[in-house]
Design a protein around this motif. Structure first.
Motif, PDB file in Angstrom:
ATOM      1  N   GLU A  55       0.466  -1.386  -0.290  1.00 29.14           N
ATOM      2  CA  GLU A  55       0.024  -0.351  -0.335  1.00 29.14           C
ATOM      3  C   GLU A  55       1.305   1.062   0.405  1.00 29.14           C
ATOM      4  N   LEU A  56       2.006   1.294   0.841  1.00 26.11           N
ATOM      5  CA  LEU A  56       2.850   2.562   0.670  1.00 26.11           C
ATOM      6  C   LEU A  56       3.029   2.544  -0.619  1.00 26.11           C
ATOM      7  N   PHE A  57       3.817   1.615  -1.096  1.00 24.33           N
ATOM      8  CA  PHE A  57       4.877   1.604  -2.893  1.00 24.33           C
ATOM      9  C   PHE A  57       3.974   2.044  -3.707  1.00 24.33           C
ATOM     10  N   LEU A  58       2.480   2.158  -3.101  1.00 23.16           N
ATOM     11  CA  LEU A  58       1.482   2.387  -4.154  1.00 23.16           C
ATOM     12  C   LEU A  58       1.253   4.314  -3.762  1.00 23.16           C
ATOM     13  N   LEU A  59       0.939   3.921  -2.515  1.00 19.67           N
ATOM     14  CA  LEU A  59       0.978   5.695  -2.184  1.00 19.67           C
ATOM     15  C   LEU A  59       2.526   6.455  -2.901  1.00 19.67           C
ATOM     16  N   GLN A  60       3.531   5.247  -2.793  1.00 17.61           N
ATOM     17  CA  GLN A  60       4.767   6.467  -3.733  1.00 17.61           C
ATOM     18  C   GLN A  60       4.222   6.403  -4.822  1.00 17.61           C
ATOM     19  N   THR A  61       4.507   5.229  -5.856  1.00 19.98           N
ATOM     20  CA  THR A  61       4.810   5.291  -6.791  1.00 19.98           C
ATOM     21  C   THR A  61       3.372   5.708  -7.776  1.00 19.98           C
ATOM     22  N   LEU A  62       1.931   6.235  -7.191  1.00 25.45           N
ATOM     23  CA  LEU A  62       0.983   6.824  -7.867  1.00 25.45           C
ATOM     24  C   LEU A  62       0.497   8.064  -7.048  1.00 25.45           C
ATOM     25  N   GLY A  63       0.720   8.068  -5.774  1.00 26.82           N
ATOM     26  CA  GLY A  63       0.325   9.481  -5.411  1.00 26.82           C
ATOM     27  C   GLY A  63       0.487  10.687  -5.371  1.00 26.82           C
ATOM     28  N   ASP A  64      -0.022  11.880  -4.878  1.00 22.35           N
ATOM     29  CA  ASP A  64       0.893  12.975  -4.740  1.00 22.35           C
ATOM     30  C   ASP A  64      -0.133  13.890  -4.344  1.00 22.35           C
ATOM     31  N   ASP A  65      -0.498  15.148  -4.392  1.00 24.34           N
ATOM     32  CA  ASP A  65      -1.305  15.642  -3.207  1.00 24.34           C
ATOM     33  C   ASP A  65      -3.169  15.436  -3.338  1.00 24.34           C
ATOM     34  N   ARG A  66      -3.165  14.982  -3.696  1.00 25.80           N
ATOM     35  CA  ARG A  66      -4.273  14.110  -4.344  1.00 25.80           C
ATOM     36  C   ARG A  66      -4.751  13.582  -2.997  1.00 25.80           C
ATOM     37  N   ALA A  67      -4.095  12.706  -2.939  1.00 27.89           N
ATOM     38  CA  ALA A  67      -3.981  11.338  -1.394  1.00 27.89           C
ATOM     39  C   ALA A  67      -3.577  11.985  -0.106  1.00 27.89           C
ATOM     40  N   VAL A  68      -3.472  13.427  -0.108  1.00 27.88           N
ATOM     41  CA  VAL A  68      -3.867  13.770   0.706  1.00 27.88           C
ATOM     42  C   VAL A  68      -5.173  14.592   1.548  1.00 27.88           C
ATOM     43  N   VAL A  69      -6.007  13.948   2.221  1.00 27.54           N
ATOM     44  CA  VAL A  69      -6.931  13.872   2.614  1.00 27.54           C
ATOM     45  C   VAL A  69      -7.026  15.081   3.106  1.00 27.54           C
ATOM     46  N   GLU A  70      -6.090  15.456   4.531  1.00 28.67           N
ATOM     47  CA  GLU A  70      -6.079  16.744   5.805  1.00 28.67           C
ATOM     48  C   GLU A  70      -4.692  16.616   5.621  1.00 28.67           C
ATOM     49  N   THR A  71      -4.345  17.359   6.788  1.00 27.97           N
ATOM     50  CA  THR A  71      -2.871  18.314   7.371  1.00 27.97           C
ATOM     51  C   THR A  71      -3.043  18.392   7.937  1.00 27.97           C
ATOM     52  N   TYR A  72      -2.850  17.775   9.271  1.00 30.90           N
ATOM     53  CA  TYR A  72      -2.929  19.143  11.201  1.00 30.90           C
ATOM     54  C   TYR A  72      -1.493  19.563  11.297  1.00 30.90           C
ATOM     55  N   ILE A  73      -1.779  20.919  11.386  1.00 25.82           N
ATOM     56  CA  ILE A  73      -0.777  21.227  11.692  1.00 25.82           C
ATOM     57  C   ILE A  73      -1.147  21.749  13.401  1.00 25.82           C
ATOM     58  N   ALA A  74       0.184  21.154  14.287  1.00 24.48           N
ATOM     59  CA  ALA A  74      -0.013  21.065  15.766  1.00 24.48           C
ATOM     60  C   ALA A  74      -1.400  21.393  16.046  1.00 24.48           C
ATOM     61  N   GLY A  75      -2.072  20.179  15.387  1.00 23.00           N
ATOM     62  CA  GLY A  75      -3.479  19.936  16.003  1.00 23.00           C
ATOM     63  C   GLY A  75      -4.795  20.071  15.371  1.00 23.00           C
ATOM     64  N   ARG A  76      -4.686  21.086  14.587  1.00 28.98           N
ATOM     65  CA  ARG A  76      -5.287  21.714  14.042  1.00 28.98           C
ATOM     66  C   ARG A  76      -5.424  21.440  12.352  1.00 28.98           C
ATOM     67  N   PRO A  77      -7.040  21.635  11.839  1.00 29.39           N
ATOM     68  CA  PRO A  77      -7.157  21.064  10.198  1.00 29.39           C
ATOM     69  C   PRO A  77      -6.530  21.821   9.648  1.00 29.39           C
ATOM     70  N   ALA A  78      -5.735  22.007   8.330  1.00 30.70           N
ATOM     71  CA  ALA A  78      -5.208  23.171   8.003  1.00 30.70           C
ATOM     72  C   ALA A  78      -5.418  22.872   6.450  1.00 30.70           C
ATOM     73  N   LYS A  79      -5.265  21.713   6.163  1.00 31.72           N
ATOM     74  CA  LYS A  79      -5.608  21.537   4.322  1.00 31.72           C
ATOM     75  C   LYS A  79      -7.479  22.072   4.317  1.00 31.72           C
ATOM     76  N   SER A  80      -8.074  21.608   5.104  1.00 31.62           N
ATOM     77  CA  SER A  80      -9.309  21.784   4.355  1.00 31.62           C
ATOM     78  C   SER A  80     -10.251  23.218   4.583  1.00 31.62           C
ATOM     79  N   ALA A  81      -8.748  24.078   5.457  1.00 35.98           N
ATOM     80  CA  ALA A  81      -9.132  25.532   5.960  1.00 35.98           C
ATOM     81  C   ALA A  81      -8.009  26.248   5.057  1.00 35.98           C
ATOM     82  N   LEU A  82      -8.257  26.124   3.548  1.00 38.58           N
ATOM     83  CA  LEU A  82      -7.355  26.660   2.804  1.00 38.58           C
ATOM     84  C   LEU A  82      -8.388  27.278   1.798  1.00 38.58           C
ATOM     85  N   PRO A  83      -7.929  28.570   1.281  1.00 38.28           N
ATOM     86  CA  PRO A  83      -8.493  28.983   0.510  1.00 38.28           C
ATOM     87  C   PRO A  83      -8.833  27.760  -0.896  1.00 38.28           C
ATOM     88  N   ALA A  84     -10.111  27.906  -1.622  1.00 38.75           N
ATOM     89  CA  ALA A  84     -10.366  27.525  -2.962  1.00 38.75           C
ATOM     90  C   ALA A  84      -9.959  27.654  -4.034  1.00 38.75           C
TER      91      ALA A  84
END
Ligand SMILES: [Zn+2]
Length: 437
Positions: A408-437
């Motif tokens: 699974e990790l090899f698949l993520l590395q080989t085919l994955g990119d920002d679309r595979a990143v559902v959320e990014t928590y910075i010091a416990g706060r959701p930051a990706k979903s808070a980005l401007p569209a």
């Protein structure tokens, strides 16, 4: 801020994984939980136990069936190069003169610096990168802008104003004294403020006079808790020019050695064409060689010999990085995919567990921040990302036949990119979903 309980498939590495079946190298919970308070992981483990500890009333975010892993760490990037990524047809020294230097002159304007810093960190969050070691431009204002933007997001960043006083155009040169003074001022304002760390940043030996190299050494001696970052042994023309500029030096590494710039906090971008003597000197000092595969391929610089450096009698500490804008992608997944291919051309196959160790705990240790981030453990800072291994049609189809975590990790590395990143928590706060569209 109230407590937050994250639920998902948690994965965190405790040491280098020897093989794809080295399950003692990591902790994995099929149904895992992370309890976060005030930006710090309070508890990690099987969900049932962590939930019990959390008690009633805690806010729960259920990310199942996605993976929760520590945020990715990028050990070498150039913030001012966002608008020259994907510029055609040059090797290192031409690349600098044709694209990089004209672009970086724009950063005398603080508004421009602030805008690019904002967009750069937005992009990092989008890609699941929670910590970067970043080069700003020669202008003090560009570092001010970057640190201010990072502070607004509460991101753990390592950054510095580039020092360069020769072999660069007007408007892009400081002086030994002004480079020293500006660096000093930035350290006193930003180093250790919130999550910010300062890196003393002589761009490389070619663009610094001996006087400035001396000043860089003085700065590092005066601030031994700061990082130092520069470039080393990327390209044959660069190595030859360095030898001309420092005719007394035994080799390129010797220049940095001479000025006291080697050490445990010293990050050397590229390190492709090192002699054994140079590798021994880096190893003995605990310096870090930074592997930038997309950049090395794009500029035709050469193949970093990751496995040989790692396993030689005097091994090197290694970090990985995008080196945007010489690098061609902001994603650390894309970076490790290209890294895998570079290592393959050197006759080795990096196991997928080792890739993910490198992106998280490995890079954290290399940057001497392994006690703070890079693992999902109680007491660590809560930089956490959520990965979807079925993020695209092609990934979903391939996932149908995946049977192991390593696959699974090899698949993520080989085919994955920002679309595979559902959320990014910075010091416990959701930051990706808070980005401007
Ligand atoms: Zn670079």
């Amino acid at each position: 801020m109230s407590d937050l309980l994250l639920r998902g498939r948690t994965l965190s590495f405790v040491r280098w994984p020897e093989s794809a079946s080295d399950s003692a190298a990591y902790r994995f919970e099929e149904d895992g939980g992370l309890l976060v308070r005030d930006g710090t992981i309070l508890a990690a483990g099987a969900y049932a136990g962590v939930a019990r500890q959390a008690g009633a009333g805690v806010a729960i975010v259920d990310h199942r069936p996605h993976l929760l892993v520590p945020g990715f760490i990028d050990a070498h990037v150039h913030v001012p190069q966002m608008q020259i990524i994907a510029s055609h047809g040059a090797e290192l020294l031409d690349w600098l003169n044709t694209y990089t230097f004209p672009e970086e002159t724009k950063f005398f304007n603080p508004q421009h610096g602030r805008r690019i810093a904002r967009l750069f960190l937005d992009e990092m969050v989008r890609q699941g990168t929670t910590t970067v070691a970043a080069y700003c431009s020669v202008h003090k204002e560009s570092a001010e802008a970057f640190f201010a933007e990072a502070a607004e997001r509460n991101m753990l960043v390592i950054a510095g104003k580039v020092m360069m006083d020769r072999n660069a155009p007007e408007g892009l040169r400081d002086t030994p004294q002004s480079g020293y003074d500006d660096t000093k001022a930035l350290i006193s304002t930003w180093h250790g403020k919130g999550r910010a760390l300062y890196a003393i940043t002589p761009r490389f030996a070619i663009t610094s006079s001996p006087e400035q190299m001396q000043m860089a050494g003085t700065l590092l001696a005066e601030h031994p808790d700061c990082h130092m970052q520069t470039h080393l042994s990327e390209n044959h023309a660069e190595i030859a020019f360095t030898q001309e500029l420092y005719p007394w030096s035994r080799d390129y590494t010797d220049v940095y050695e001479h000025y006291g710039l080697l050490g445990k906090g010293s990050l050397f971008g590229h390190c492709i064409h090192l002699s054994d003597r140079e590798a021994d000197a880096l190893s003995a000092s605990g310096s870090i060689a930074v592997f930038c595969p997309t950049s090395n391929l794009f500029l035709g610089s050469g193949l970093f010999d990751y496995q040989r450096y790692r396993t030689r009698a005097q091994p090197l500490r290694i970090a990985t990085a995008t080196d945007v804008g010489g690098g061609t992608n902001y994603s650390m997944l894309r970076t490790m995919d290209e890294g895998y291919k570079v290592i393959a051309l050197n006759g080795e196959k990096l196991n997928p567990l080792a890739s993910f160790w490198q992106l998280t705990a490995g890079n954290a240790e290399a940057l001497s921040i392994g006690d703070r981030v890079g693992r999902l453990e109680a007491g660590r800072e809560a930089d956490v990302i959520v990965l979807n291994s079925s993020a695209t049609h092609a990934m979903r189809l391939r996932m149908e036949t995946v049977e192991t975590l390593a696959e699974e990790l090899f698949l993520l590395q080989t085919l994955g990119d920002d679309r595979a990143v559902v959320e990014t928590y910075i010091a416990g706060r959701p930051a990706k979903s808070a980005l401007p569209a």
